[in-house]
Design an enzyme around this catalytic site. Structure first.
Site, PDB file in Angstrom:
ATOM      1  N   HIS A 141      -0.897  -3.816  -3.648  1.00 51.12           N
ATOM      2  CA  HIS A 141      -0.521  -4.753  -2.586  1.00 51.12           C
ATOM      3  C   HIS A 141      -1.267  -6.073  -2.724  1.00 51.12           C
ATOM      4  CE1 HIS A 141      -0.369  -0.522  -1.143  1.00 51.12           C
ATOM      5  NE2 HIS A 141       0.865  -0.872  -0.885  1.00 51.12           N
TER       6      HIS A 141
HETATM    7 FE1  FES Z   1      -3.144  -1.728  -1.240  1.00 53.28          FE
HETATM    8 FE2  FES Z   1      -4.984  -1.911  -3.106  1.00 53.28          FE
HETATM    9  S1  FES Z   1      -4.047  -3.516  -2.055  1.00 53.28           S
HETATM   10  S2  FES Z   1      -4.067  -0.117  -2.342  1.00 53.28           S
END
Ligand code: FES
Length: 178
Positions: A141
């Site tokens: 993410h």
């Molecule tokens: Fe979501 Fe690393 S940014 S698991």
């Protein structure tokens, strides 16, 4: 060969088989226990890492309690970049000194587990994307960690965790021991 001789040989064969059976169990048991360590054993396990071959600017991946572990040797420029960030601007304020050992502030030891949802960040292997802050980049993410592995951007709430570890020599650390 008399009847007595046969009985004696059978006895010897049975004894030999029994010994093999006992030996087999003795060999198999540690293999099974290694494959599926109990939670207690795992919680107490340690990982030894020889850090002598890690050049400035390089990181390596190891495994600690079945999870990825990153060990990184910072360059002077990376240390300077980490020290130049005001702590008040950080989501999880910790200095580089807070996250390393005295006399070894160039060696950064962290879990390789993103504090958002547990993905393995990139940046510990040659050529991997280190992200815009030069530390680690989580591909799940988009969390970005700086050269002290502190969260700088993205959804991860906290810095990459620094596990308990100690130096047993100038070139060896043991992770899992304070
Ligand atoms: Fe979501 Fe690393 S940014 S698991």
């Amino acid at each position: 060969m008399g009847a007595g001789g046969v009985r004696r040989r059978d006895f010897i064969n049975i004894a030999a088989l029994s010994a093999a059976g006992v030996g087999g169990v003795a060999v198999i048991y540690p293999m099974i226990s290694q494959m599926a360590p109990s939670a207690d054993v795992l919680a107490e396990s340690t990982t030894e890492v020889d850090v002598s071959a890690i050049e400035p600017g390089q990181a390596i991946k190891a495994v600690f309690r079945k999870q990825p572990l990153f060990v990184r040797r910072l360059t002077p420029a990376e240390m300077e970049a980490a020290n130049a960030v005001p702590l008040s601007s950080l989501r999880d304020p910790q200095s580089l000194a807070d996250r390393t050992k005295p006399g070894h502030t160039d060696l950064l030891v962290t879990m390789g587990v993103c504090t958002h949802l547990g993905c393995v960040p990139l940046g510990a292997a040659e050529g991997e994307n280190k992200g815009e802050f030069g530390g680690y980049f989580c591909p799940c993410h988009g969390s970005q960690f700086d050269t002290a592995a502190r969260i700088r951007k993205g959804p991860a709430p906290t810095n990459l965790e620094v596990p308990d570890y100690s130096f047993t020599s100038d070139t060896t650390i043991v992770v899992g021991e304070a």
